[in-house]
Design a protein around this motif. Sequence first.
Motif, PDB file in Angstrom:
ATOM      1  N   ASP A  10       0.831  -1.212   0.000  1.00  0.00           N
ATOM      2  CA  ASP A  10       0.000   0.000   0.000  1.00  0.00           C
ATOM      3  C   ASP A  10       0.866   1.263   0.000  1.00  0.00           C
ATOM      4  O   ASP A  10       0.552   2.254  -0.683  1.00  0.00           O
ATOM      5  CB  ASP A  10      -0.928   0.012   1.223  1.00  0.00           C
ATOM      6  CG  ASP A  10      -2.034  -1.029   1.131  1.00  0.00           C
ATOM      7  OD1 ASP A  10      -2.326  -1.489  -0.008  1.00  0.00           O
ATOM      8  OD2 ASP A  10      -2.588  -1.404   2.184  1.00  0.00           O
ATOM      9  N   ALA A  11       1.966   1.226   0.757  1.00  0.00           N
ATOM     10  CA  ALA A  11       2.863   2.382   0.808  1.00  0.00           C
ATOM     11  C   ALA A  11       3.532   2.597  -0.553  1.00  0.00           C
ATOM     12  O   ALA A  11       3.733   3.740  -0.986  1.00  0.00           O
ATOM     13  CB  ALA A  11       3.917   2.174   1.897  1.00  0.00           C
ATOM     14  N   TRP A  12       3.873   1.506  -1.234  1.00  0.00           N
ATOM     15  CA  TRP A  12       4.474   1.632  -2.567  1.00  0.00           C
ATOM     16  C   TRP A  12       3.497   2.283  -3.542  1.00  0.00           C
ATOM     17  O   TRP A  12       3.887   3.102  -4.368  1.00  0.00           O
ATOM     18  CB  TRP A  12       4.884   0.256  -3.084  1.00  0.00           C
ATOM     19  CG  TRP A  12       5.989  -0.389  -2.307  1.00  0.00           C
ATOM     20  CD1 TRP A  12       6.863   0.232  -1.450  1.00  0.00           C
ATOM     21  CD2 TRP A  12       6.334  -1.770  -2.293  1.00  0.00           C
ATOM     22  NE1 TRP A  12       7.725  -0.674  -0.908  1.00  0.00           N
ATOM     23  CE2 TRP A  12       7.432  -1.926  -1.417  1.00  0.00           C
ATOM     24  CE3 TRP A  12       5.832  -2.900  -2.933  1.00  0.00           C
ATOM     25  CZ2 TRP A  12       8.021  -3.158  -1.167  1.00  0.00           C
ATOM     26  CZ3 TRP A  12       6.422  -4.138  -2.700  1.00  0.00           C
ATOM     27  CH2 TRP A  12       7.512  -4.257  -1.823  1.00  0.00           C
ATOM     28  N   LEU A  13       2.241   1.908  -3.439  1.00  0.00           N
ATOM     29  CA  LEU A  13       1.233   2.498  -4.328  1.00  0.00           C
ATOM     30  C   LEU A  13       1.158   4.006  -4.100  1.00  0.00           C
ATOM     31  O   LEU A  13       1.118   4.795  -5.050  1.00  0.00           O
ATOM     32  CB  LEU A  13      -0.129   1.837  -4.083  1.00  0.00           C
ATOM     33  CG  LEU A  13      -1.257   2.154  -5.067  1.00  0.00           C
ATOM     34  CD1 LEU A  13      -2.296   1.036  -5.058  1.00  0.00           C
ATOM     35  CD2 LEU A  13      -1.948   3.482  -4.759  1.00  0.00           C
ATOM     36  N   VAL A  14       1.133   4.423  -2.825  1.00  0.00           N
ATOM     37  CA  VAL A  14       1.059   5.860  -2.500  1.00  0.00           C
ATOM     38  C   VAL A  14       2.294   6.578  -3.043  1.00  0.00           C
ATOM     39  O   VAL A  14       2.198   7.674  -3.608  1.00  0.00           O
ATOM     40  CB  VAL A  14       0.929   6.057  -0.973  1.00  0.00           C
ATOM     41  CG1 VAL A  14       1.058   7.542  -0.620  1.00  0.00           C
ATOM     42  CG2 VAL A  14      -0.400   5.510  -0.478  1.00  0.00           C
ATOM     43  N   HIS A  15       3.463   5.968  -2.867  1.00  0.00           N
ATOM     44  CA  HIS A  15       4.699   6.568  -3.380  1.00  0.00           C
ATOM     45  C   HIS A  15       4.617   6.776  -4.886  1.00  0.00           C
ATOM     46  O   HIS A  15       4.949   7.855  -5.395  1.00  0.00           O
ATOM     47  CB  HIS A  15       5.896   5.675  -3.044  1.00  0.00           C
ATOM     48  CG  HIS A  15       7.148   6.029  -3.791  1.00  0.00           C
ATOM     49  ND1 HIS A  15       8.032   6.999  -3.358  1.00  0.00           N
ATOM     50  CD2 HIS A  15       7.647   5.570  -4.978  1.00  0.00           C
ATOM     51  CE1 HIS A  15       9.016   7.116  -4.235  1.00  0.00           C
ATOM     52  NE2 HIS A  15       8.810   6.249  -5.223  1.00  0.00           N
ATOM     53  N   CYS A  16       4.195   5.741  -5.603  1.00  0.00           N
ATOM     54  CA  CYS A  16       4.133   5.818  -7.075  1.00  0.00           C
ATOM     55  C   CYS A  16       3.149   6.894  -7.525  1.00  0.00           C
ATOM     56  O   CYS A  16       3.432   7.664  -8.460  1.00  0.00           O
ATOM     57  CB  CYS A  16       3.735   4.468  -7.654  1.00  0.00           C
ATOM     58  SG  CYS A  16       5.015   3.203  -7.505  1.00  0.00           S
ATOM     59  N   GLU A  17       2.010   6.956  -6.878  1.00  0.00           N
ATOM     60  CA  GLU A  17       1.012   7.965  -7.245  1.00  0.00           C
ATOM     61  C   GLU A  17       1.547   9.371  -6.990  1.00  0.00           C
ATOM     62  O   GLU A  17       1.345  10.290  -7.801  1.00  0.00           O
ATOM     63  CB  GLU A  17      -0.277   7.723  -6.447  1.00  0.00           C
ATOM     64  CG  GLU A  17      -1.435   8.602  -6.870  1.00  0.00           C
ATOM     65  CD  GLU A  17      -2.738   8.201  -6.209  1.00  0.00           C
ATOM     66  OE1 GLU A  17      -3.800   8.609  -6.722  1.00  0.00           O
ATOM     67  OE2 GLU A  17      -2.702   7.484  -5.186  1.00  0.00           O
ATOM     68  N   THR A  18       2.275   9.529  -5.879  1.00  0.00           N
ATOM     69  CA  THR A  18       2.840  10.834  -5.536  1.00  0.00           C
ATOM     70  C   THR A  18       3.901  11.268  -6.540  1.00  0.00           C
ATOM     71  O   THR A  18       3.917  12.418  -6.998  1.00  0.00           O
ATOM     72  CB  THR A  18       3.458  10.777  -4.126  1.00  0.00           C
ATOM     73  OG1 THR A  18       2.457  10.424  -3.177  1.00  0.00           O
ATOM     74  CG2 THR A  18       4.058  12.122  -3.750  1.00  0.00           C
ATOM     75  N   GLU A  19       4.800  10.347  -6.901  1.00  0.00           N
ATOM     76  CA  GLU A  19       5.868  10.680  -7.852  1.00  0.00           C
ATOM     77  C   GLU A  19       5.315  10.994  -9.237  1.00  0.00           C
ATOM     78  O   GLU A  19       5.794  11.899  -9.930  1.00  0.00           O
ATOM     79  CB  GLU A  19       6.874   9.527  -7.931  1.00  0.00           C
ATOM     80  CG  GLU A  19       7.728   9.356  -6.687  1.00  0.00           C
ATOM     81  CD  GLU A  19       8.533  10.615  -6.394  1.00  0.00           C
ATOM     82  OE1 GLU A  19       9.319  11.047  -7.265  1.00  0.00           O
ATOM     83  OE2 GLU A  19       8.364  11.181  -5.290  1.00  0.00           O
ATOM     84  N   ALA A  20       4.321  10.221  -9.658  1.00  0.00           N
ATOM     85  CA  ALA A  20       3.707  10.485 -10.964  1.00  0.00           C
ATOM     86  C   ALA A  20       3.051  11.864 -10.974  1.00  0.00           C
ATOM     87  O   ALA A  20       3.196  12.629 -11.939  1.00  0.00           O
ATOM     88  CB  ALA A  20       2.685   9.400 -11.295  1.00  0.00           C
ATOM     89  N   ALA A  21       2.361  12.206  -9.888  1.00  0.00           N
ATOM     90  CA  ALA A  21       1.705  13.517  -9.802  1.00  0.00           C
ATOM     91  C   ALA A  21       2.740  14.638  -9.811  1.00  0.00           C
ATOM     92  O   ALA A  21       2.531  15.697 -10.424  1.00  0.00           O
ATOM     93  CB  ALA A  21       0.845  13.574  -8.542  1.00  0.00           C
ATOM     94  N   ARG A  22       3.864  14.410  -9.133  1.00  0.00           N
ATOM     95  CA  ARG A  22       4.907  15.441  -9.081  1.00  0.00           C
ATOM     96  C   ARG A  22       5.466  15.748 -10.469  1.00  0.00           C
ATOM     97  O   ARG A  22       5.837  16.884 -10.767  1.00  0.00           O
ATOM     98  CB  ARG A  22       6.038  14.958  -8.152  1.00  0.00           C
ATOM     99  CG  ARG A  22       7.129  15.988  -7.892  1.00  0.00           C
ATOM    100  CD  ARG A  22       8.110  15.484  -6.860  1.00  0.00           C
ATOM    101  NE  ARG A  22       8.863  14.328  -7.341  1.00  0.00           N
ATOM    102  CZ  ARG A  22       9.956  14.419  -8.104  1.00  0.00           C
ATOM    103  NH1 ARG A  22      10.422  15.607  -8.463  1.00  0.00           N
ATOM    104  NH2 ARG A  22      10.588  13.333  -8.489  1.00  0.00           N
ATOM    105  N   LEU A  23       5.484  14.715 -11.341  1.00  0.00           N
ATOM    106  CA  LEU A  23       5.995  14.902 -12.699  1.00  0.00           C
ATOM    107  C   LEU A  23       4.892  15.201 -13.706  1.00  0.00           C
ATOM    108  O   LEU A  23       5.159  15.329 -14.908  1.00  0.00           O
ATOM    109  CB  LEU A  23       6.760  13.646 -13.142  1.00  0.00           C
ATOM    110  CG  LEU A  23       8.059  13.346 -12.381  1.00  0.00           C
ATOM    111  CD1 LEU A  23       8.583  11.963 -12.739  1.00  0.00           C
ATOM    112  CD2 LEU A  23       9.109  14.414 -12.692  1.00  0.00           C
ATOM    113  N   GLY A  24       3.659  15.283 -13.222  1.00  0.00           N
ATOM    114  CA  GLY A  24       2.538  15.585 -14.119  1.00  0.00           C
ATOM    115  C   GLY A  24       2.183  14.435 -15.043  1.00  0.00           C
ATOM    116  O   GLY A  24       1.720  14.651 -16.174  1.00  0.00           O
ATOM    117  N   VAL A  25       2.359  13.205 -14.552  1.00  0.00           N
ATOM    118  CA  VAL A  25       2.110  12.011 -15.368  1.00  0.00           C
ATOM    119  C   VAL A  25       0.796  11.357 -14.951  1.00  0.00           C
ATOM    120  O   VAL A  25       0.584  11.107 -13.754  1.00  0.00           O
ATOM    121  CB  VAL A  25       3.265  10.995 -15.209  1.00  0.00           C
ATOM    122  CG1 VAL A  25       2.946   9.684 -15.920  1.00  0.00           C
ATOM    123  CG2 VAL A  25       4.570  11.589 -15.725  1.00  0.00           C
TER     124      VAL A  25
END
Length: 434
Positions: free
Chosen positions: A63-78
């Motif tokens: 679950d933490a990995w999912l949150v990390h991935c969503e956060t990083e994608a949002a930071r890059l506008g993906v």
Amino acid sequence: MSDIASNLTEVLQTALRRYPATGALWLGYSGGLDSSVLLHLLATAKIPFTALHIHHGLSAQADAWLVHCETEAARLGVPFVAMKVEVDGKRGGVEQGARDARYAAFIHKMGARDQVLLAQHGDDQSETFLLRLLRGAGVLGLGGMVQQRGIGASGEGKSLLRPLLGVSRAELEQYAAVNELRWVEDDSNADVAYDRNYLRSQVAPALKARWPLNARVAQACENLREAAGLLEELAGEDLSRCGVREESFGGSIGLTVFRDLSVPRQKNLLRGWLASLGAQMPEAAHLGQALSQLEARDDAVIEVPLGERVLRRYRDRLYLTPQLPRLELVAGEGEWSWDGVVSLALPGGWTLSPSRDWPAGEYSVRFRSHGERARPRERHHSQTLKKLLQEYGLPPWLRDQVPLVSREGTLLAVGDLFVTEEGPPKPPIWTFLD
């Protein structure tokens, strides 16, 4: 732009030019170092794509990995999509089960002509080569991972691309350090109980200290893929010589010509035949067992599983069929109404469809229950259905699944084999949806 960024960007764009996608681009984004680098490369190059994260649920940190991935994608506008899957480790273990579930999720989410990018690199290729070598793989398996291939159903144009396959992990680490990337570490990667992890931590470093491992493996894989291509051509020629033909249930080849081939060519033909159907390759022991059973007496029942398929023998032909579904009919069932217009789905994956000039009407359809008699239109006398099915050459494994079509208690047709005097000009179409 740094040298490493410039080099990796060129590698990425070269791969995309060589294997262009006419549909949408997806990135298999786990959150680890490799996919995090590819995420950043794509975003920085302003290449439109969607990050697709597969939540396997195998780790307490999933679950933490999912949150990390969503956060990083949002930071890059993906754009970001996550899918949860269930992993079945019964066949091939947890690693294989996770891979199967992941690929099934990719295929489900992708549209026609879409392409999914995976961040596997040169070190992954070397590990795969060594792993398959130690498992006794053949030429095709030792050819390693290809940079691009189709996935999913044929005709949909979905594909998989590994743009970083010629890049080392050290180069990805350098790029990540220069760009201050953040990624997650899967704690299971340190568990040497897994063969791949053992090779990565205990074997590969020693080999790299003496030889340029990735370059040597890449060259070996290229040579082996070339050899595999020649074997594929030979299998195609031998299949043609054996008179390969499509059957209502699987396919078949002539047994006489097959037996004239050498044993290595027989094995190669079977592998090529399976590959042409998109089936998984069986173990060498299963191929040997299949060939030995073909020498049994002519009336012996031959039924040898080869991965997802079954090798069977009937009369002078060798059949490669799907697994035969078991008919588990509930008490009181076993007869179906049919209007003669719309295709009728039958238990076990079978379908009954009207042939040309088949009239609409109220029909009943059931499977054979033994003891029936029938008289084909061209015959003067009735015979047992058992004898008729033998005469019409229906393989034994299909005889209990042939549909009998009647109207008001009168038999009109037996599968797609024949019609009775009371039936329409031609039998219906009886097919199996593989």
